[in-house]
Design an enzyme around this catalytic site. Structure first.
Site, mmCIF file in Angstrom:
data_model
loop_
_atom_site.group_PDB
_atom_site.id
_atom_site.type_symbol
_atom_site.label_atom_id
_atom_site.label_comp_id
_atom_site.label_asym_id
_atom_site.label_seq_id
_atom_site.Cartn_x
_atom_site.Cartn_y
_atom_site.Cartn_z
ATOM 1 N N ASN A 9 -5.529 -13.550 -0.340
ATOM 2 C CA ASN A 9 -6.380 -14.266 -1.275
ATOM 3 C C ASN A 9 -6.436 -13.533 -2.608
ATOM 4 O O ASN A 9 -7.252 -13.840 -3.462
ATOM 5 C CB ASN A 9 -7.791 -14.453 -0.709
ATOM 6 C CG ASN A 9 -7.822 -15.635 0.239
ATOM 7 O OD1 ASN A 9 -7.287 -16.697 -0.059
ATOM 8 N ND2 ASN A 9 -8.423 -15.447 1.403
ATOM 9 N N ASN A 12 -3.830 -11.913 -8.013
ATOM 10 C CA ASN A 12 -2.773 -11.182 -8.736
ATOM 11 C C ASN A 12 -1.465 -11.185 -7.963
ATOM 12 O O ASN A 12 -0.392 -11.356 -8.520
ATOM 13 C CB ASN A 12 -3.192 -9.729 -8.985
ATOM 14 C CG ASN A 12 -4.417 -9.656 -9.860
ATOM 15 O OD1 ASN A 12 -4.518 -10.390 -10.839
ATOM 16 N ND2 ASN A 12 -5.353 -8.803 -9.495
ATOM 17 N N LYS A 13 -1.596 -10.962 -6.645
ATOM 18 C CA LYS A 13 -0.390 -10.948 -5.807
ATOM 19 C C LYS A 13 0.269 -12.340 -5.813
ATOM 20 O O LYS A 13 1.480 -12.452 -5.937
ATOM 21 C CB LYS A 13 -0.748 -10.561 -4.366
ATOM 22 C CG LYS A 13 -1.201 -9.104 -4.187
ATOM 23 C CD LYS A 13 -1.373 -8.811 -2.703
ATOM 24 C CE LYS A 13 -1.947 -7.449 -2.405
ATOM 25 N NZ LYS A 13 -2.163 -7.220 -0.963
ATOM 26 N N ASP A 69 1.429 -5.544 3.777
ATOM 27 C CA ASP A 69 0.459 -4.482 4.039
ATOM 28 C C ASP A 69 0.989 -3.228 3.343
ATOM 29 O O ASP A 69 2.200 -2.997 3.331
ATOM 30 C CB ASP A 69 0.294 -4.245 5.543
ATOM 31 C CG ASP A 69 -1.042 -3.566 5.866
ATOM 32 O OD1 ASP A 69 -1.925 -3.516 4.984
ATOM 33 O OD2 ASP A 69 -1.205 -3.075 6.998
ATOM 34 N N PHE A 148 -5.800 0.366 -9.273
ATOM 35 C CA PHE A 148 -6.845 0.342 -8.250
ATOM 36 C C PHE A 148 -6.508 1.398 -7.199
ATOM 37 O O PHE A 148 -5.512 2.106 -7.306
ATOM 38 C CB PHE A 148 -6.967 -1.057 -7.623
ATOM 39 C CG PHE A 148 -5.813 -1.434 -6.729
ATOM 40 C CD1 PHE A 148 -4.593 -1.816 -7.270
ATOM 41 C CD2 PHE A 148 -5.940 -1.396 -5.346
ATOM 42 C CE1 PHE A 148 -3.526 -2.147 -6.457
ATOM 43 C CE2 PHE A 148 -4.870 -1.728 -4.522
ATOM 44 C CZ PHE A 148 -3.665 -2.107 -5.070
ATOM 45 N N TYR A 150 -5.700 4.367 -4.981
ATOM 46 C CA TYR A 150 -5.362 5.775 -5.213
ATOM 47 C C TYR A 150 -4.578 5.996 -6.510
ATOM 48 O O TYR A 150 -4.073 7.099 -6.746
ATOM 49 C CB TYR A 150 -4.556 6.313 -4.021
ATOM 50 C CG TYR A 150 -5.319 6.272 -2.715
ATOM 51 C CD1 TYR A 150 -6.129 7.332 -2.315
ATOM 52 C CD2 TYR A 150 -5.260 5.155 -1.881
ATOM 53 C CE1 TYR A 150 -6.849 7.292 -1.130
ATOM 54 C CE2 TYR A 150 -5.977 5.097 -0.686
ATOM 55 C CZ TYR A 150 -6.762 6.163 -0.325
ATOM 56 O OH TYR A 150 -7.475 6.119 0.844
ATOM 57 N N LYS A 171 3.373 -0.505 -14.371
ATOM 58 C CA LYS A 171 3.236 -0.233 -12.930
ATOM 59 C C LYS A 171 3.986 -1.288 -12.116
ATOM 60 O O LYS A 171 4.711 -0.961 -11.181
ATOM 61 C CB LYS A 171 1.755 -0.186 -12.519
ATOM 62 C CG LYS A 171 1.600 0.096 -11.022
ATOM 63 C CD LYS A 171 0.186 0.033 -10.506
ATOM 64 C CE LYS A 171 0.194 -0.018 -8.975
ATOM 65 N NZ LYS A 171 -1.086 -0.335 -8.377
ATOM 66 N N ARG A 177 5.085 -2.459 -4.231
ATOM 67 C CA ARG A 177 4.925 -3.889 -3.947
ATOM 68 C C ARG A 177 6.029 -4.686 -4.648
ATOM 69 O O ARG A 177 6.618 -5.590 -4.063
ATOM 70 C CB ARG A 177 3.550 -4.357 -4.419
ATOM 71 C CG ARG A 177 2.901 -5.346 -3.466
ATOM 72 C CD ARG A 177 1.489 -5.731 -3.873
ATOM 73 N NE ARG A 177 0.813 -4.753 -4.680
ATOM 74 C CZ ARG A 177 0.108 -3.726 -4.174
ATOM 75 N NH1 ARG A 177 -0.038 -3.601 -2.868
ATOM 76 N NH2 ARG A 177 -0.465 -2.853 -4.964
HETATM 77 P P1 ITT Z 1 -5.479 -7.289 1.296
HETATM 78 O O1 ITT Z 1 -4.977 -6.794 2.634
HETATM 79 O O2 ITT Z 1 -6.709 -8.138 1.382
HETATM 80 O O3 ITT Z 1 -4.390 -7.962 0.478
HETATM 81 P P2 ITT Z 1 -5.980 -4.444 0.774
HETATM 82 O O4 ITT Z 1 -6.997 -3.777 -0.075
HETATM 83 O O5 ITT Z 1 -5.994 -4.146 2.236
HETATM 84 O O6 ITT Z 1 -5.981 -6.010 0.449
HETATM 85 P P3 ITT Z 1 -3.236 -3.451 0.707
HETATM 86 O O7 ITT Z 1 -3.015 -3.763 2.134
HETATM 87 O O8 ITT Z 1 -2.184 -3.875 -0.268
HETATM 88 O O9 ITT Z 1 -4.594 -4.054 0.132
HETATM 89 O O10 ITT Z 1 -3.441 -1.869 0.564
HETATM 90 C C1 ITT Z 1 -4.285 -1.108 1.426
HETATM 91 C C2 ITT Z 1 -4.894 0.045 0.664
HETATM 92 O O11 ITT Z 1 -3.855 0.938 0.205
HETATM 93 C C3 ITT Z 1 -5.640 -0.389 -0.591
HETATM 94 O O12 ITT Z 1 -6.972 -0.713 -0.313
HETATM 95 C C4 ITT Z 1 -5.505 0.866 -1.474
HETATM 96 O O13 ITT Z 1 -6.491 1.823 -1.147
HETATM 97 C C5 ITT Z 1 -4.142 1.415 -1.085
HETATM 98 N N1 ITT Z 1 -3.131 0.896 -2.013
HETATM 99 C C6 ITT Z 1 -2.213 -0.066 -1.739
HETATM 100 N N2 ITT Z 1 -1.446 -0.335 -2.818
HETATM 101 C C7 ITT Z 1 -1.922 0.475 -3.805
HETATM 102 C C8 ITT Z 1 -1.567 0.656 -5.157
HETATM 103 O O14 ITT Z 1 -0.610 -0.045 -5.743
HETATM 104 N N3 ITT Z 1 -2.241 1.568 -5.857
HETATM 105 C C9 ITT Z 1 -3.238 2.286 -5.306
HETATM 106 N N4 ITT Z 1 -3.643 2.160 -4.050
HETATM 107 C C10 ITT Z 1 -2.995 1.267 -3.288
#
Ligand code: ITT
Length: 190
Positions: A9, A12-13, A69, A148, A150, A171, A177
């Site tokens: 949801n 941006n993605k 993920d 966002f 890390y 980025k 991603r």
């Molecule tokens: P959805 O599953 O709802 O899409 P999420 O927050 O779980 O959202 P992700 O699975 O993409 O998102 O990533 C899991 C976590 O990994 C995310 O909450 C961040 O803490 C970290 N993370 C992932 N991609 C990142 C990025 O590009 N920059 C910084 N931290 C990232």
């Protein structure tokens, strides 16, 4: 046009992928297909969680689907937080997650880390996986306020600034991603 669900949801993605695939597939979000339940993510690998999400949509909605993920893997911490990145400290509070990571890493000289994304595609009865990786290092203070998660403590190899100090375009042009998405797009374009 063929329908394809992206099990997220996050607008941006969706927008990122739609701008590349929009003329070949009708890309649908979870909201578009009226999927408002929390899709389970019960596994302890990125691959299994991504697959669980894409399989869930195929099973419950009968539409082809892909899901992603992602996580941060820190070499000296046995690739933690990895699949637990969003809740490393036990909560979704990113300040706490970052502080815990820096605390756990402070006595290690090896600061190598990588962001990894896995996309699972379930299409016409078959499953496919696509991976994107960005290697880099963790720094011990936060820099920048973009991005966002890390991003403020991660410097990708070949750069002298963190992901959080980059513009979104910068980025997105090198991110884990983006790499996984471009592999998916190449596959779907075949
Ligand atoms: P959805 O599953 O709802 O899409 P999420 O927050 O779980 O959202 P992700 O699975 O993409 O998102 O990533 C899991 C976590 O990994 C995310 O909450 C961040 O803490 C970290 N993370 C992932 N991609 C990142 C990025 O590009 N920059 C910084 N931290 C990232």
């Amino acid at each position: 046009m063929r329908k394809l669900v992206f099990a997220t949801n996050n607008p941006n993605k969706i927008q990122e992928v739609n701008s590349i695939l929009g003329d070949r597939f009708e890309l649908l979000s979870l909201e578009d297909i009226q999927c408002f339940e929390d899709i389970p993510e019960d596994w302890d690998t990125l691959e299994e969680n991504a697959r669980q999400k894409s399989d869930y949509v195929v099973e419950h909605f009968g539409l082809n689907c892909f899901a992603d993920d992602s996580g941060l893997e820190v070499e000296a911490l046995n690739n933690e937080p990895g699949v637990y990145s969003a809740r490393y400290s036990g909560s979704r509070d990113m300040d706490r997650n970052i502080q815990l990571l820096l605390e756990n890493l402070k006595d290690h000289s090896n600061k190598k880390a990588r962001f990894r994304t896995v996309i699972s595609l379930h299409m016409d009865g078959a499953n496919y996986l696509f991976e994107g990786i960005v290697e880099g290092v963790i720094i011990d203070e936060l820099k920048g306020d973009g991005g966002f998660g890390y991003d403020p403590i991660f410097i990708p190899n070949g750069y002298d600034k963190t992901f959080a100090q980059m513009t979104p375009d910068e980025k997105n042009s090198i991110s884990h991603r983006a790499i996984a998405v471009s592999k998916l797009v190449d596959f779907l374009g075949q």
